[in-house]
Design a protein around this motif. Structure first.
Motif, PDB file in Angstrom:
ATOM      1  N   ASP A  35       0.824  -1.210   0.000  1.00 40.93           N
ATOM      2  CA  ASP A  35       0.000   0.000   0.000  1.00 40.93           C
ATOM      3  C   ASP A  35       0.861   1.264   0.000  1.00 40.93           C
ATOM      4  O   ASP A  35       0.481   2.283  -0.569  1.00 40.93           O
ATOM      5  CB  ASP A  35      -0.992   0.009   1.167  1.00 40.93           C
ATOM      6  CG  ASP A  35      -0.333  -0.020   2.535  1.00 40.93           C
ATOM      7  OD1 ASP A  35       0.655  -0.759   2.709  1.00 40.93           O
ATOM      8  OD2 ASP A  35      -0.819   0.694   3.430  1.00 40.93           O
TER       9      ASP A  35
ATOM     10  N   LEU B 226       3.922   1.479  -1.464  1.00 40.58           N
ATOM     11  CA  LEU B 226       4.433   1.593  -2.836  1.00 40.58           C
ATOM     12  C   LEU B 226       3.366   2.138  -3.777  1.00 40.58           C
ATOM     13  O   LEU B 226       3.647   2.992  -4.628  1.00 40.58           O
ATOM     14  CB  LEU B 226       4.934   0.237  -3.330  1.00 40.58           C
ATOM     15  CG  LEU B 226       6.149  -0.308  -2.583  1.00 40.58           C
ATOM     16  CD1 LEU B 226       6.446  -1.726  -3.034  1.00 40.58           C
ATOM     17  CD2 LEU B 226       7.347   0.592  -2.750  1.00 40.58           C
ATOM     18  N   THR B 227       2.150   1.687  -3.615  1.00 43.63           N
ATOM     19  CA  THR B 227       1.052   2.174  -4.447  1.00 43.63           C
ATOM     20  C   THR B 227       0.812   3.656  -4.204  1.00 43.63           C
ATOM     21  O   THR B 227       0.694   4.444  -5.156  1.00 43.63           O
ATOM     22  CB  THR B 227      -0.243   1.382  -4.150  1.00 43.63           C
ATOM     23  OG1 THR B 227      -0.012   0.008  -4.457  1.00 43.63           O
ATOM     24  CG2 THR B 227      -1.406   1.903  -4.968  1.00 43.63           C
ATOM     25  N   HIS B 228       0.775   4.056  -2.948  1.00 44.96           N
ATOM     26  CA  HIS B 228       0.540   5.462  -2.616  1.00 44.96           C
ATOM     27  C   HIS B 228       1.640   6.365  -3.171  1.00 44.96           C
ATOM     28  O   HIS B 228       1.364   7.447  -3.690  1.00 44.96           O
ATOM     29  CB  HIS B 228       0.438   5.636  -1.103  1.00 44.96           C
ATOM     30  CG  HIS B 228       0.204   7.050  -0.688  1.00 44.96           C
ATOM     31  ND1 HIS B 228      -1.049   7.625  -0.703  1.00 44.96           N
ATOM     32  CD2 HIS B 228       1.064   8.023  -0.290  1.00 44.96           C
ATOM     33  CE1 HIS B 228      -0.937   8.897  -0.324  1.00 44.96           C
ATOM     34  NE2 HIS B 228       0.322   9.153  -0.058  1.00 44.96           N
ATOM     35  N   LEU B 229       2.889   5.909  -3.070  1.00 46.69           N
ATOM     36  CA  LEU B 229       4.028   6.702  -3.533  1.00 46.69           C
ATOM     37  C   LEU B 229       4.251   6.618  -5.046  1.00 46.69           C
ATOM     38  O   LEU B 229       5.035   7.364  -5.601  1.00 46.69           O
ATOM     39  CB  LEU B 229       5.304   6.254  -2.810  1.00 46.69           C
ATOM     40  CG  LEU B 229       5.317   6.480  -1.302  1.00 46.69           C
ATOM     41  CD1 LEU B 229       6.562   5.836  -0.690  1.00 46.69           C
ATOM     42  CD2 LEU B 229       5.259   7.960  -0.976  1.00 46.69           C
ATOM     43  N   ARG B 230       3.562   5.659  -5.679  1.00 47.76           N
ATOM     44  CA  ARG B 230       3.748   5.384  -7.106  1.00 47.76           C
ATOM     45  C   ARG B 230       5.185   4.974  -7.411  1.00 47.76           C
ATOM     46  O   ARG B 230       5.773   5.379  -8.399  1.00 47.76           O
ATOM     47  CB  ARG B 230       3.338   6.583  -7.956  1.00 47.76           C
ATOM     48  CG  ARG B 230       1.884   6.937  -7.809  1.00 47.76           C
ATOM     49  CD  ARG B 230       1.506   8.069  -8.708  1.00 47.76           C
ATOM     50  NE  ARG B 230       0.241   8.616  -8.232  1.00 47.76           N
ATOM     51  CZ  ARG B 230      -0.179   9.826  -8.510  1.00 47.76           C
ATOM     52  NH1 ARG B 230       0.523  10.616  -9.269  1.00 47.76           N
ATOM     53  NH2 ARG B 230      -1.325  10.239  -8.029  1.00 47.76           N
ATOM     54  N   TRP B 231       5.755   4.174  -6.509  1.00 50.76           N
ATOM     55  CA  TRP B 231       7.088   3.624  -6.690  1.00 50.76           C
ATOM     56  C   TRP B 231       6.951   2.205  -7.209  1.00 50.76           C
ATOM     57  O   TRP B 231       6.008   1.490  -6.899  1.00 50.76           O
ATOM     58  CB  TRP B 231       7.850   3.588  -5.380  1.00 50.76           C
ATOM     59  CG  TRP B 231       8.263   4.920  -4.853  1.00 50.76           C
ATOM     60  CD1 TRP B 231       8.004   6.155  -5.386  1.00 50.76           C
ATOM     61  CD2 TRP B 231       9.008   5.161  -3.660  1.00 50.76           C
ATOM     62  NE1 TRP B 231       8.544   7.139  -4.607  1.00 50.76           N
ATOM     63  CE2 TRP B 231       9.170   6.554  -3.531  1.00 50.76           C
ATOM     64  CE3 TRP B 231       9.548   4.337  -2.695  1.00 50.76           C
ATOM     65  CZ2 TRP B 231       9.863   7.125  -2.475  1.00 50.76           C
ATOM     66  CZ3 TRP B 231      10.237   4.916  -1.642  1.00 50.76           C
ATOM     67  CH2 TRP B 231      10.394   6.291  -1.545  1.00 50.76           C
ATOM     68  N   GLN B 232       7.954   1.792  -8.000  1.00 48.83           N
ATOM     69  CA  GLN B 232       7.964   0.435  -8.515  1.00 48.83           C
ATOM     70  C   GLN B 232       9.394  -0.051  -8.683  1.00 48.83           C
ATOM     71  O   GLN B 232      10.338   0.743  -8.579  1.00 48.83           O
ATOM     72  CB  GLN B 232       7.202   0.349  -9.832  1.00 48.83           C
ATOM     73  CG  GLN B 232       7.667   1.322 -10.889  1.00 48.83           C
ATOM     74  CD  GLN B 232       6.726   1.336 -12.060  1.00 48.83           C
ATOM     75  OE1 GLN B 232       6.168   0.312 -12.413  1.00 48.83           O
ATOM     76  NE2 GLN B 232       6.558   2.482 -12.683  1.00 48.83           N
TER      77      GLN B 232
ATOM     78  N   ASP C  39      12.894   1.953  -9.828  1.00 54.70           N
ATOM     79  CA  ASP C  39      12.964   3.380  -9.499  1.00 54.70           C
ATOM     80  C   ASP C  39      14.236   3.654  -8.692  1.00 54.70           C
ATOM     81  O   ASP C  39      14.671   2.824  -7.895  1.00 54.70           O
ATOM     82  CB  ASP C  39      11.757   3.816  -8.669  1.00 54.70           C
ATOM     83  CG  ASP C  39      10.472   3.882  -9.468  1.00 54.70           C
ATOM     84  OD1 ASP C  39      10.539   3.912 -10.712  1.00 54.70           O
ATOM     85  OD2 ASP C  39       9.400   3.908  -8.843  1.00 54.70           O
TER      86      ASP C  39
ATOM     87  N   LYS D 281      11.776   9.618  -4.868  1.00 51.08           N
ATOM     88  CA  LYS D 281      12.155   9.114  -6.183  1.00 51.08           C
ATOM     89  C   LYS D 281      12.939  10.231  -6.871  1.00 51.08           C
ATOM     90  O   LYS D 281      12.559  11.400  -6.794  1.00 51.08           O
ATOM     91  CB  LYS D 281      10.898   8.750  -6.973  1.00 51.08           C
ATOM     92  CG  LYS D 281      11.160   7.777  -8.084  1.00 51.08           C
ATOM     93  CD  LYS D 281       9.918   7.078  -8.562  1.00 51.08           C
ATOM     94  CE  LYS D 281       8.922   7.983  -9.216  1.00 51.08           C
ATOM     95  NZ  LYS D 281       7.877   7.249  -9.928  1.00 51.08           N
TER      96      LYS D 281
ATOM     97  N   GLU E  81      11.469  13.122  -8.758  1.00 49.46           N
ATOM     98  CA  GLU E  81      10.640  14.048  -7.985  1.00 49.46           C
ATOM     99  C   GLU E  81      11.467  15.161  -7.352  1.00 49.46           C
ATOM    100  O   GLU E  81      10.929  16.060  -6.736  1.00 49.46           O
ATOM    101  CB  GLU E  81       9.894  13.292  -6.872  1.00 49.46           C
ATOM    102  CG  GLU E  81       8.894  12.295  -7.404  1.00 49.46           C
ATOM    103  CD  GLU E  81       8.274  11.453  -6.298  1.00 49.46           C
ATOM    104  OE1 GLU E  81       8.730  11.512  -5.152  1.00 49.46           O
ATOM    105  OE2 GLU E  81       7.315  10.723  -6.625  1.00 49.46           O
TER     106      GLU E  81
END
Length: 59
Positions: A28, A30-36, A39, A54, A57
Motif C-alpha cells: 500500500d 508503494l502504491t501510494h508513492l507510485r514507486w515500482q 525506481d 524518487k 521528484e
C-alpha cells in the motif's frame, strides 16, 4: 499544498553477519508513492529520520 503522509516501518536484519539490513515497503505504501521496481530513490538521514524521494521528484 499537499499534506505529507508518514509511515512507520521496521528495518529487517539481512542475517549476513555484517549488520546489513533492508527496509521492506508494504504494497500500500508503494502504491501510494507510485514507486515500482527499478525506481532510483534518494535516501537521506536527518535528525534520526529517514527521508526518501524518487529521483525524478527532486527537480
Amino acid at each position: 499544498m499537499s499534506k505529507q503522509k508518514e509511515w512507520e516501518m521496521t528495518l529487517v536484519d539481512c542475517d549476513d553477519g555484517n549488520g546489513d539490513c533492508y527496509l521492506e515497503f508494504p504494497p500500500d505504501v508503494l502504491t501510494h508513492l507510485r514507486w515500482q521496481a527499478g525506481d532510483v530513490i534518494d535516501f537521506q538521514v536527518v535528525d534520526n529520520c529517514f527521508y526518501m524521494r524518487k529521483l525524478d521528484e527532486l527537480s
